[in-house]
Design a protein around this motif. Sequence first.
Motif, PDB file in Angstrom:
ATOM      1  N   ALA A  11     -17.915  18.686   8.283  1.00 41.68           N
ATOM      2  CA  ALA A  11     -18.397  17.316   8.452  1.00 41.68           C
ATOM      3  C   ALA A  11     -17.549  16.359   7.626  1.00 41.68           C
ATOM      4  O   ALA A  11     -17.206  15.269   8.080  1.00 41.68           O
ATOM      5  CB  ALA A  11     -19.864  17.216   8.037  1.00 41.68           C
ATOM      6  N   GLY A  12     -17.186  16.773   6.422  1.00 37.07           N
ATOM      7  CA  GLY A  12     -16.367  15.925   5.573  1.00 37.07           C
ATOM      8  C   GLY A  12     -15.006  15.676   6.187  1.00 37.07           C
ATOM      9  O   GLY A  12     -14.543  14.544   6.303  1.00 37.07           O
TER      10      GLY A  12
ATOM     11  N   GLY B 238     -17.152  12.430   8.130  1.00 35.92           N
ATOM     12  CA  GLY B 238     -18.484  12.085   7.639  1.00 35.92           C
ATOM     13  C   GLY B 238     -18.489  11.926   6.130  1.00 35.92           C
ATOM     14  O   GLY B 238     -17.973  12.775   5.417  1.00 35.92           O
ATOM     15  N   SER B 239     -19.087  10.864   5.623  1.00 30.30           N
ATOM     16  CA  SER B 239     -19.199  10.693   4.183  1.00 30.30           C
ATOM     17  C   SER B 239     -20.257  11.663   3.664  1.00 30.30           C
ATOM     18  O   SER B 239     -20.939  12.324   4.444  1.00 30.30           O
ATOM     19  CB  SER B 239     -19.613   9.264   3.854  1.00 30.30           C
ATOM     20  OG  SER B 239     -20.892   9.034   4.404  1.00 30.30           O
ATOM     21  N   THR B 240     -20.407  11.732   2.359  1.00 32.76           N
ATOM     22  CA  THR B 240     -21.369  12.693   1.788  1.00 32.76           C
ATOM     23  C   THR B 240     -22.765  12.469   2.346  1.00 32.76           C
ATOM     24  O   THR B 240     -23.460  13.402   2.736  1.00 32.76           O
ATOM     25  CB  THR B 240     -21.401  12.559   0.261  1.00 32.76           C
ATOM     26  OG1 THR B 240     -20.085  12.778  -0.218  1.00 32.76           O
ATOM     27  CG2 THR B 240     -22.327  13.578  -0.359  1.00 32.76           C
TER      28      THR B 240
ATOM     29  N   GLN C  14     -23.609  10.988   5.179  1.00 32.76           N
ATOM     30  CA  GLN C  14     -23.672  11.359   6.599  1.00 32.76           C
ATOM     31  C   GLN C  14     -23.692  12.871   6.779  1.00 32.76           C
ATOM     32  O   GLN C  14     -24.335  13.398   7.682  1.00 32.76           O
ATOM     33  CB  GLN C  14     -22.486  10.761   7.346  1.00 32.76           C
ATOM     34  CG  GLN C  14     -22.676   9.281   7.632  1.00 32.76           C
ATOM     35  CD  GLN C  14     -21.366   8.604   7.968  1.00 32.76           C
ATOM     36  OE1 GLN C  14     -20.313   8.972   7.455  1.00 32.76           O
ATOM     37  NE2 GLN C  14     -21.426   7.614   8.828  1.00 32.76           N
TER      38      GLN C  14
ATOM     39  N   SER D 159     -26.619  14.675   8.754  1.00 32.61           N
ATOM     40  CA  SER D 159     -26.406  15.255  10.075  1.00 32.61           C
ATOM     41  C   SER D 159     -26.126  16.744  10.041  1.00 32.61           C
ATOM     42  O   SER D 159     -26.161  17.392  11.079  1.00 32.61           O
ATOM     43  CB  SER D 159     -25.271  14.522  10.791  1.00 32.61           C
ATOM     44  OG  SER D 159     -24.077  14.690  10.076  1.00 32.61           O
ATOM     45  N   VAL D 160     -25.844  17.316   8.885  1.00 32.49           N
ATOM     46  CA  VAL D 160     -25.587  18.758   8.844  1.00 32.49           C
ATOM     47  C   VAL D 160     -26.549  19.479   7.891  1.00 32.49           C
ATOM     48  O   VAL D 160     -27.299  20.355   8.301  1.00 32.49           O
ATOM     49  CB  VAL D 160     -24.124  19.052   8.452  1.00 32.49           C
ATOM     50  CG1 VAL D 160     -23.901  20.547   8.317  1.00 32.49           C
ATOM     51  CG2 VAL D 160     -23.188  18.470   9.488  1.00 32.49           C
TER      52      VAL D 160
END
Lengths: 364, 586
Positions: B205-206, B210-212, B214, B218-219
């Motif tokens: 995700a990163g 995706g930011s931390t 997010q 989302s995960v």
Amino acid sequence: MQVTITNLSLAYGGFAAVKGLDLTIGDGESIVLLGQSGCGKTSTMRCIAGLEEPTGGRISIGDTVVFDHETGRSVPSFRRNVGMVFQSYAVWPHKTVVENVMFPLRMKKVRRTAAREKAMEVLTLVGLDHLAERGASQLSGGQMQRVALARSMAMEPSVLLLDEPLSNLDARLREDLRVELRHIQQERGLTSMYVTHDQQEALALADRIAIMQGGRITQLGTPEEVYASPASASIAKFMGVTNVFAVGEASGNEVHLADHALSLRTAVAAPDGAASVAVRPEDVVVRTEGSDGFAGTVEVCVYQGSSVRYQVALDGGPTVDAVCPAGPGALARGERASVEIAPESLLVLPDEVTDTPAQDEVAA
Amino acid sequence: MTTVQTRPAAPQEAPLPAPSGRRRRRRPKGLGSLPLLFVVSFLILVPAGFVLLAAFSVDIPRPGSINFDLTLQHLAVFIEPGVLRATVNSLIIGVSATLLALLIGGFLAFATARTNIPMRGFVFLIGLMPLFLPSYVGALAWSQLGSPVAGLLNIGMRDLGIDFTVNIYSMFGVVLVMGMFYAPYAFLLMHSSMSLMNPDLEDAAGVHGGSTWQMLRSVTFPLAMPAILGSALLVFTHIFENFPVSQVLATPGQIDTLPTFIYRLMNASPSRGNEAAVMAVVLVIVVLLVTLGQRRILARRSYTTVSGKGLKARRISLGRWRWPLFAIALVYLLLAIVLPLAALILTAVRTSPYMQSFSDLAVPGAIDFGSFGRVLQSDLFLDSAGNSVIVAVVSAAAGTLLAFLVGYTVYRTKAKARGALEGVSMVPLAIPAIVLGMGLLWTWLVMPVPLYGTLAVLMIAFVAVQMPQGLRGIASSIQSTERDLEDNAVLHGARRSRAVLSITVPLMRVGIASTFLMLLMLSMRELTVPLFLYTSDTHILSITIFDQFENGGALQQAAAMSVIYCLIMFVLSYLPRRLGSGGMNP
């Protein structure tokens, strides 16, 4: 985009995983980091992705410096626009295939419909459009791998990182996907870095191969260069050269083996400090007894379809591996044989590379 | 009951070397699965059956007169005014206390598994510690702290001139205490889920933008969802059926819950056992539905993906929130452990039960630590403690043996009855302790063996109630022991029974020992089940403490006994963690 790594180092506690590594990946180029487990290749890749904080050096992607130890600058992972395919695929099991692929687009604030369209386009490219609504946990390994690839490609990354993406698949599928991956990479002109310990994979996928040993790059060159002239005996072994013998004394075009009363002729004069001679099994010719070459006895004979693999114990000498074309005249176990090694196929090598090669001279 | 037929087991030591290619690999047939099924059913299903029977028959079961005259007249209890209120109260308490427990447990689990909170090992212990304190001791301690007039907190605030009164005898109080003491269950489940998460999933995700925050949204949280839901339902059933906390905190505040309502019906004179049984059936149905829901959710969505690489779950840096969050954890420690224990100790050493202000304690002679010594020498304590130890040791040993036999049959043999065996063994999970207590009372009153009124009936009750926990402990150990090792001994000429004793049992010794200790601890703390079964000759420690607090007269002894009891529980809970390889440590 071009990626430049300068003097990169990474240490965990007291252990230095990467030691002063320099590497430039050209725009659209595919570099393969090849090495045994623990050589620092995955750590290098994770530094580029921003998943590890290096302990020294500088990394830039295109014109942007994403990490610089001097200035303390470190761009967080999610702003680097780097795509990554993980060894475990890391496909999110609670999302559908298309949701997985849409994720990077949604993070870039692309509208839902546009993101979906783009995701479907990439899924078509990897041949998974018909599974778009499937839950990701219901996929096979090969399919997950494609989802992971599609997810990274959808974001149009500045550089695509692949961490042993094929190592969890079975052999047949691995070969098919290897071809497919190379096709997509070349067609799309993706700047990519691929990490593997499989030399066949490296030869197939690389524009240039960087051999990594003990946290540094010990040889950098095109697949042909690395295959034809490995820089050291350990690299040669790693590239599948099974016949490596220690050299005792070298004089002119003749080398004497250290552990056997046997000498071999080389095409060029052996350099000072030569430590080993190496010869590929494919370059060893095995004939019935009485032909030119060293006499010996066939100890093992393995039929491999298009070829036969022998182990021949030379009289008073070492045991030599040979791969010969299958066909009439094949030898059986216990038979006497003559083994010929052409001087030009002999590689005379140091044991290890001591100084790292000057990178820019061998640039593609 | 059950419709299981078992084929007569083929002779085990058949001298013929079975040449049939059809069944190449013969599994052991099971150590006589039918008698085992009979024993387990008798222990568990008969009491449950008695409750059902009582709900729909004219009279409650009595020695010499089980009567099968069925009637629906007891359903009339539903229109009693208190019933609806008790049900609603139970639901409100269940839902809000579950939310509180999830909030506390989830916060601590996330903080210890995934952040750089200071002193992580210590915070982990904070999450675990309330397990050592049985919830009713917590409730009793809080009744000392928060009773509106004489509560220590209220005295303290009056001393400081703060015009605020804590009333623990309220909905708020019940929810607070239940939430705090059930938080460790939520904590443990969520902690293991969060620390087993494959870090690649989050890294992905990163990397993909995706930011931390997010990434978490989302995960991480969706992946932890099955564990969160599962622990929510587990905690809800425990709170919903909890009797002692409600009895201690809600009853004085005139708040009825389903379990206290049932208890009152049973203790009414004349006893209204039939109506109690009707209410019990309702309670069972609710708990059963929730339990089924929990199993389905956990079975359907298991995301715990463990990769081959060494797991190194990513820790999020809290930045300047590190210490404030640590302080929140300390507040929980204060409310759940420190204040209750302090209150118990203070009550135990105070010579006068009446106190206007903390300054009263400064008067010479106001504090006397001798009470601990007196309690330790009192007949009441010695008798109850002796009974507790005898009952706990015997029932834990018998429970472990039975669980091993059932576990072996279920997981290692092809006995036909093994599905039924497992199912019946798990039934007590869905039957609230108070209901099972009623059923066991009627069962052993009616049985023509004179067990009622002896310690034996308590042992039997504990074995029945703790069957699910015992089987689970044994099952995980059996499943992680390779079956081939035992089969190999048989191939080398050992009888099956010999192979089990000399190979499987020694290999499982840690699992067996920790199951035994777990059952020992559960037996020591169980209060609700023996509540209907004890007599004045068969007091056990949990009952004695509860009684002494309830009857008010002997507050000081009760408090002193509670403190000693907590010490015993602490030692007992510490042992299995030492044995069990410490796998729960962060």
